[in-house]
Design an enzyme around this catalytic site. Sequence first.
Site, PDB file in Angstrom:
ATOM      1  CE  LYS A 174      -1.707   3.263   2.561  1.00  0.00           C
ATOM      2  NZ  LYS A 174      -1.907   4.218   1.528  1.00  0.00           N
ATOM      3  N   GLY A 227       6.729   5.932   8.075  1.00  0.00           N
ATOM      4  CA  GLY A 227       5.798   7.052   8.106  1.00  0.00           C
ATOM      5  C   GLY A 227       5.898   7.782   9.424  1.00  0.00           C
ATOM      6  CB  SER A 228       3.640  10.196  10.975  1.00  0.00           C
ATOM      7  OG  SER A 228       2.467   9.417  10.954  1.00  0.00           O
ATOM      8  CB  VAL A 231       0.595   6.304  11.249  1.00  0.00           C
ATOM      9  CG1 VAL A 231       0.147   5.026  10.582  1.00  0.00           C
ATOM     10  CG2 VAL A 231      -0.327   7.451  10.843  1.00  0.00           C
ATOM     11  N   GLY A 232       2.737   5.091  13.316  1.00  0.00           N
ATOM     12  CA  GLY A 232       3.597   3.973  13.728  1.00  0.00           C
ATOM     13  C   GLY A 232       3.173   3.389  15.067  1.00  0.00           C
ATOM     14  CD  GLU A 249      13.574   2.430   9.927  1.00  0.00           C
ATOM     15  OE1 GLU A 249      13.930   3.532  10.366  1.00  0.00           O
ATOM     16  OE2 GLU A 249      14.153   1.366  10.204  1.00  0.00           O
ATOM     17  CB  CYS A 283      12.696  10.407   7.679  1.00  0.00           C
ATOM     18  SG  CYS A 283      13.712   9.452   6.570  1.00  0.00           S
ATOM     19  CD  GLN A 330       3.875  17.679   5.234  1.00  0.00           C
ATOM     20  OE1 GLN A 330       2.976  16.839   5.263  1.00  0.00           O
ATOM     21  NE2 GLN A 330       4.736  17.814   6.227  1.00  0.00           N
ATOM     22  CD  GLU A 384       9.209  14.185  11.099  1.00  0.00           C
ATOM     23  OE1 GLU A 384       8.105  13.664  11.309  1.00  0.00           O
ATOM     24  OE2 GLU A 384      10.140  13.589  10.522  1.00  0.00           O
TER      25      GLU A 384
END
Length: 494
Positions: A174, A227-228, A231-232, A249, A283, A330, A384
Amino acid sequence: MENYQNFINGKWQDCKSGKTFENRNPADWDEVVGIFPKSDKEDVEMAVKSAREGFNDWRLTPAPKRGDILKKVGDIMVDRKEEIARLMTREMGKIIHETRGDVQEGIDTAYYAASEGRRLLGHNAPSELENKMNLSFRMPIGVAGIITPWNFPMAIPTWKIFPALVCGNTIVFKPASDTPATATELVKILLEAGLPPNVINIVHGGGGKVGTAIVNNTDVDVISFTGSSEVGQTIAEAGGRQLKRVSLELGGKNAQIVMDDANLELAIEGVLWGAFGTTGQRCTATSRLILHEDIHDKFMEMLVAHTKNLKIGNGLNEDVNVGPCVNEGQREIVEKYVKIGKKEGGTLVCGGEQMNDGECSKGFFYKPTIFTGITPDMTIAQEEIFGPVLSVLKIKSLEEAIEVLNGTIYGLSSSIYTQDVNSAFKAIRDIEAGITYINGPTIGAEAHMPFGGVKATGNGHREGGWEVYEFFSETKAVYVDFSGKLQRAQIDNY
Ligand code: NAD
């Protein structure tokens, strides 16, 4: 403009609901790059079933043969490098020099993966008993769920998919909904190179629907997510409940230290590239600059002059240095942090506003922005931002520089510019990060080196290089007893 589809069970197809979403060019919002299926749980279930069916034959395919397919993938990517790079720039805005590099990272990863098909080393160890041998093998795991972000639309998927395939796993992929076209090209290349159809499946759509359905599907054995951090965390929780193997990551708040003995010209080039390359949307982007007080004013004068000279525009123009933010949301996040930076007392020394002139009028451009007078406790020194915003902090010593650098929840990349070998080695030892560059910017990972971070940047796994092959395989320990009798470990010898 093209209509794209999912690839499930060996067939290109629309999603069950027939719903779609548009993918637009962030440098020119009038341009629709493609229309993509807006998939649901049902589509994911079909994809997982297909990957499960493909697993048995694929796991029995010799690893060197799997590697041979990856060699062809690399060759095809070489032929299509320019075409894919241009598509990538159109769908996510990164400048063409960088999107060529993104494809090249995929090529490097393909050739590394091809050679790994002939390694996938296990171990052997002596047995404590006579006429017995001990070995370990690397076994495939099963169905791998691959969930990726938009900032490296080719490189990051290849970091995950190629090692997963060489290890004998099948894939449900995905990609981010900002970069589905590059992801589709990757799947087409894998098929063209000879990958059996069920082995790769791609399902387009939003994270809440498609991503969640992959993570929650009990027939997906392993998840690799980039990703962020927000969500991680949810993926780690869901994966934990199922005792599923999960690689995360996540975010970063990377810093470049410049000591008083540094080559300042070199350090300027490094920070310009690290902070404003990919419009700060890496990142590993340099989000903090930690300057020794003795060179602070001189360095800032040089840096601001260089930053004002950066050319902002459509990344397809070869002379542009900084492209747009990936989407309106963003850019709004960037604007929010600039407001916070001003409110908390930072001094805005350049940028700090949208860029809407000329060719920039149809996109989500933002001027490269620098704040000085930032202290470690300020929000823009901690969170971030993922945009072209650099926070500058002043320090008095190497020890203070490292303490400031380590003073966030993240630990991905880091850099120090110094001519003093002792300072360099102290930094290597004491910086809390997965990656440290000496006299280089915080960005620039190479495909055959381990990539990843410590602390809240991840959960201890690495992509890239040899380590990712351990993540995508299970170790099986094997004992072969050819003594012809029962031999009891820990008992018969003692
Ligand atoms: P994101 O977390 O919003 O999305 C990443 C992917 O997860 C996308 O495909 C998205 O659709 C999907 N997703 C969203 N919600 C989900 C859910 N609930 N369940 C499952 N999947 C879901 O991140 P992004 O905006 O695409 O990327 C930017 C972030 O990625 C930044 O924080 C950046 O630091 C991080 N990043 C980290 C690395 C690294 O290697 N450490 C590399 C690149 C980007």
